[in-house]
Design a protein around this motif. Structure first.
Motif, PDB file in Angstrom:
ATOM      1  N   SER A 183      80.125 -54.335-101.042  1.00  0.00           N
ATOM      2  CA  SER A 183      78.761 -54.736-100.705  1.00  0.00           C
ATOM      3  C   SER A 183      78.567 -56.244-100.759  1.00  0.00           C
ATOM      4  N   ALA A 184      79.240 -56.885-101.704  1.00  0.00           N
ATOM      5  CA  ALA A 184      79.098 -58.338-101.835  1.00  0.00           C
ATOM      6  C   ALA A 184      79.551 -59.055-100.576  1.00  0.00           C
ATOM      7  N   VAL A 185      80.549 -58.499 -99.894  1.00  0.00           N
ATOM      8  CA  VAL A 185      81.028 -59.094 -98.644  1.00  0.00           C
ATOM      9  C   VAL A 185      80.210 -58.599 -97.463  1.00  0.00           C
ATOM     10  N   ALA A 186      79.823 -57.327 -97.473  1.00  0.00           N
ATOM     11  CA  ALA A 186      79.176 -56.709 -96.312  1.00  0.00           C
ATOM     12  C   ALA A 186      77.698 -57.052 -96.173  1.00  0.00           C
ATOM     13  N   ASP A 187      76.969 -57.085 -97.278  1.00  0.00           N
ATOM     14  CA  ASP A 187      75.512 -57.168 -97.225  1.00  0.00           C
ATOM     15  C   ASP A 187      74.966 -58.394 -96.483  1.00  0.00           C
ATOM     16  N   PRO A 188      75.552 -59.582 -96.647  1.00  0.00           N
ATOM     17  CA  PRO A 188      74.989 -60.731 -95.929  1.00  0.00           C
ATOM     18  C   PRO A 188      75.020 -60.580 -94.410  1.00  0.00           C
ATOM     19  N   TYR A 189      75.842 -59.648 -93.902  1.00  0.00           N
ATOM     20  CA  TYR A 189      75.997 -59.494 -92.457  1.00  0.00           C
ATOM     21  C   TYR A 189      75.486 -58.137 -91.958  1.00  0.00           C
ATOM     22  N   GLY A 190      74.887 -57.364 -92.856  1.00  0.00           N
ATOM     23  CA  GLY A 190      74.381 -56.061 -92.472  1.00  0.00           C
ATOM     24  C   GLY A 190      75.472 -55.069 -92.121  1.00  0.00           C
ATOM     25  N   ALA A 191      76.676 -55.277 -92.660  1.00  0.00           N
ATOM     26  CA  ALA A 191      77.805 -54.393 -92.355  1.00  0.00           C
ATOM     27  C   ALA A 191      77.763 -53.143 -93.231  1.00  0.00           C
ATOM     28  N   ALA A 192      78.319 -52.051 -92.714  1.00  0.00           N
ATOM     29  CA  ALA A 192      78.384 -50.800 -93.459  1.00  0.00           C
ATOM     30  C   ALA A 192      79.434 -50.897 -94.554  1.00  0.00           C
ATOM     31  N   VAL A 193      79.224 -50.154 -95.633  1.00  0.00           N
ATOM     32  CA  VAL A 193      80.134 -50.158 -96.780  1.00  0.00           C
ATOM     33  C   VAL A 193      80.869 -48.820 -96.849  1.00  0.00           C
ATOM     34  N   PHE A 194      82.184 -48.908 -97.052  1.00  0.00           N
ATOM     35  CA  PHE A 194      83.029 -47.726 -97.214  1.00  0.00           C
ATOM     36  C   PHE A 194      83.887 -47.890 -98.466  1.00  0.00           C
ATOM     37  N   THR A 195      84.275 -46.768 -99.043  1.00  0.00           N
ATOM     38  CA  THR A 195      85.237 -46.790-100.157  1.00  0.00           C
ATOM     39  C   THR A 195      86.530 -46.078 -99.776  1.00  0.00           C
ATOM     40  N   ASN A 196      86.635 -45.612 -98.537  1.00  0.00           N
ATOM     41  CA  ASN A 196      87.835 -44.943 -98.033  1.00  0.00           C
ATOM     42  C   ASN A 196      88.172 -45.552 -96.675  1.00  0.00           C
ATOM     43  N   TYR A 197      89.364 -46.150 -96.563  1.00  0.00           N
ATOM     44  CA  TYR A 197      89.681 -46.872 -95.336  1.00  0.00           C
ATOM     45  C   TYR A 197      89.831 -45.943 -94.130  1.00  0.00           C
ATOM     46  N   ARG A 198      90.251 -44.704 -94.354  1.00  0.00           N
ATOM     47  CA  ARG A 198      90.359 -43.771 -93.237  1.00  0.00           C
ATOM     48  C   ARG A 198      88.970 -43.409 -92.703  1.00  0.00           C
TER      49      ARG A 198
END
Length: 339
Positions: A39-54
C-alpha cells in the motif's frame, strides 16, 4: 502500458515514480506479502494492492510487471508472467543459476513476451557520461578497469534472505558484484575469458561478505573488482584506464576525465541521479516491448550470472576458471537473447 510491481521493498518506489513520469504509462497494481508495504507504494498512484503475485497476473490490470523480489524467486515469477502473456522487467541478477536463466528466456521467447533484466548501471547518469567519453575514441582503447565498492553484509543489517544462499544465490558477489560486473564488462567491451577470485566470510555470515575478482576479458582488457563490507567510509568508484587518459566515476561525486595533466568534469552528481536512472531504464523497457532493441541484452545479463558462479568456483578451488564467452553458450534457438 499498465505496470505492476511484484515486491514492494528496496527500489520499488523508484520504479513507481518512473512509471508516473513516463507518458503513456501507469502504475496499476503492486504486490507484496505485506499489504502495508504494498500500500505504501501503491496508494499515491491509486494502484490496486495484492498479496499474491499470481492473482495480480490474472487480474487483467497489467500489461507488464517489474519483478523486485529475492533472487531465488525470479524464475517462477517470470515463468508465471510469460504464461499470463505479460512482459517482464526483472531486477538483477537475472537468476541464481544458468539453467534458470535459460528457462526464463526460453519461456518468454515461446510466449512472445519481452524479458529485460534491470541492470541499472547502464542508465545512471555518471555511467552514461563514461560511455559517451569512451565512444568518442579520443582516449584510445581501454587498457584496464578497477572497480571498488563498499557494502554492509553484517547480519541484521539486511533482510534475512540475503544470508540464505538458496534464496540469494550467494552474498556480496552476486548482489553488489553484479553491479560491478555489469559496468566493468560494458566499458571493457568484451566477455570474460577467465576469472580468479577470493572470498571472505566475516561477522559469522553464512555467505561471503567481502571479495576480489581478477578478470581477463577476451579482448585482453584486465578488470579488477574489490568489494569490502563495513568500511570506515562508503566507496563506489570505477576507474577506466585508457591509452590516452583515465576516467573515474562515482555516483556521490560525478565523472571525471584526466588527460595530459588536466582534469575535466564530465558529470557532476546530483540528488536526482538515481531516479533519473530508473526512469531511463523503464523507458528503455517500454522501447523493447514496442519492438526496439534494449540497452541490456539477456546474453549480457546471463553472462554476469555465469561470471559470478565461476568466481565462486574459483574462490572454492583456489585457481582460475576459464569461461567460454557468452556468444557460444547461449541456449539453442535463443537468438533473441541478443535483443
Amino acid at each position: 502500458m499498465r505496470i505492476g510491481i511484484i515486491g514492494a521493498g528496496a527500489v520499488a518506489s523508484f520504479h513507481a515514480v518512473a512509471a508516473a513520469q513516463i507518458a503513456g504509462m501507469e502504475l496499476t497494481a503492486v504486490c507484496d506479502l505485506l499489504p502495508g508495504t504494498a500500500s505504501a507504494v501503491a496508494d499515491p498512484y491509486g494502484a490496486a494492492v495484492f498479496t499474491n503475485y499470481r492473482a495480480l497476473l490474472d487480474s487483467g490490470r497489467v500489461d507488464a510487471v517489474i519483478v523486485n523480489t529475492p533472487h531465488g524467486l525470479h524464475k517462477d515469477m517470470v515463468l508465471a508472467a510469460a504464461e499470463a502473456g505479460v512482459d517482464v522487467l526483472v531486477e538483477k541478477p537475472m537468476a541464481t543459476t544458468l539453467a534458470d536463466c535459460d528457462e526464463m528466456a526460453a519461456a518468454c521467447i515461446a510466449a512472445g513476451v519481452k524479458l529485460v533484466v534491470g541492470q541499472i548501471q547502464h542508465f545512471l547518469p555518471e555511467k552514461i557520461a563514461v560511455e559517451r567519453a569512451l565512444a568518442t575514441g579520443e582516449l584510445g582503447a581501454v587498457q584496464m578497469i578497477h572497480d571498488f565498492r563498499s557494502t554492509d553484509y553484517r547480519p541484521g543489517r539486511r533482510s534475512a534472505w540475503f544470508f540464505d544462499s538458496a534464496m540469494s544465490g550467494g552474498g556480496a558477489f552476486i548482489n553488489i558484484g553484479g553491479h560491478c560486473l555489469d559496468r566493468s564488462l560494458w566499458f571493457g567491451g568484451a566477455p570474460v575469458a577467465s576469472v580468479r577470485a577470493t572470498t571472505v566470510n566475516r561477522f559469522g555470515a553464512p555467505v561471503e561478505t567481502d571479495g576480489t575478482m581478477e578478470l581477463s576479458l577476451t579482448n585482453e582488457v584486465a578488470v579488477s573488482i574489490s568489494i569490502v563490507s563495513d568500511m570506515p567510509r562508503n566507496v563506489d568508484e570505477l576507474t577506466v584506464v585508457c591509452e590516452r587518459g583515465v576516467i573515474t566515476a562515482d555516483p556521490r561525486r560525478g565523472t571525471y576525465l584526466r588527460r595530459d595533466g588536466e582534469t575535466t568534469v564530465l558529470h557532476e552528481s546530483g540528488p536526482g541521479d538515481i531516479q533519473a536512472g530508473f526512469t531511463l531504464q523503464l523507458q528503455d523497457f517500454a522501447k523493447g516491448v514496442a519492438g526496439g532493441t534494449s540497452a541490456v541484452s539477456l546474453a549480457h545479463a546471463r553472462h554476469i550470472v555465469e561470471v559470478v558462479l565461476a568466481a565462486y568456483e574459483s574462490a572454492a578451488d583456489g585457481g582460475a576458471v576459464a569461461l567460454a564467452g557468452w556468444p557460444a553458450i547461449m541456449p539453442a534457438g535463443a537468438s533473441a537473447l541478443t535483443d
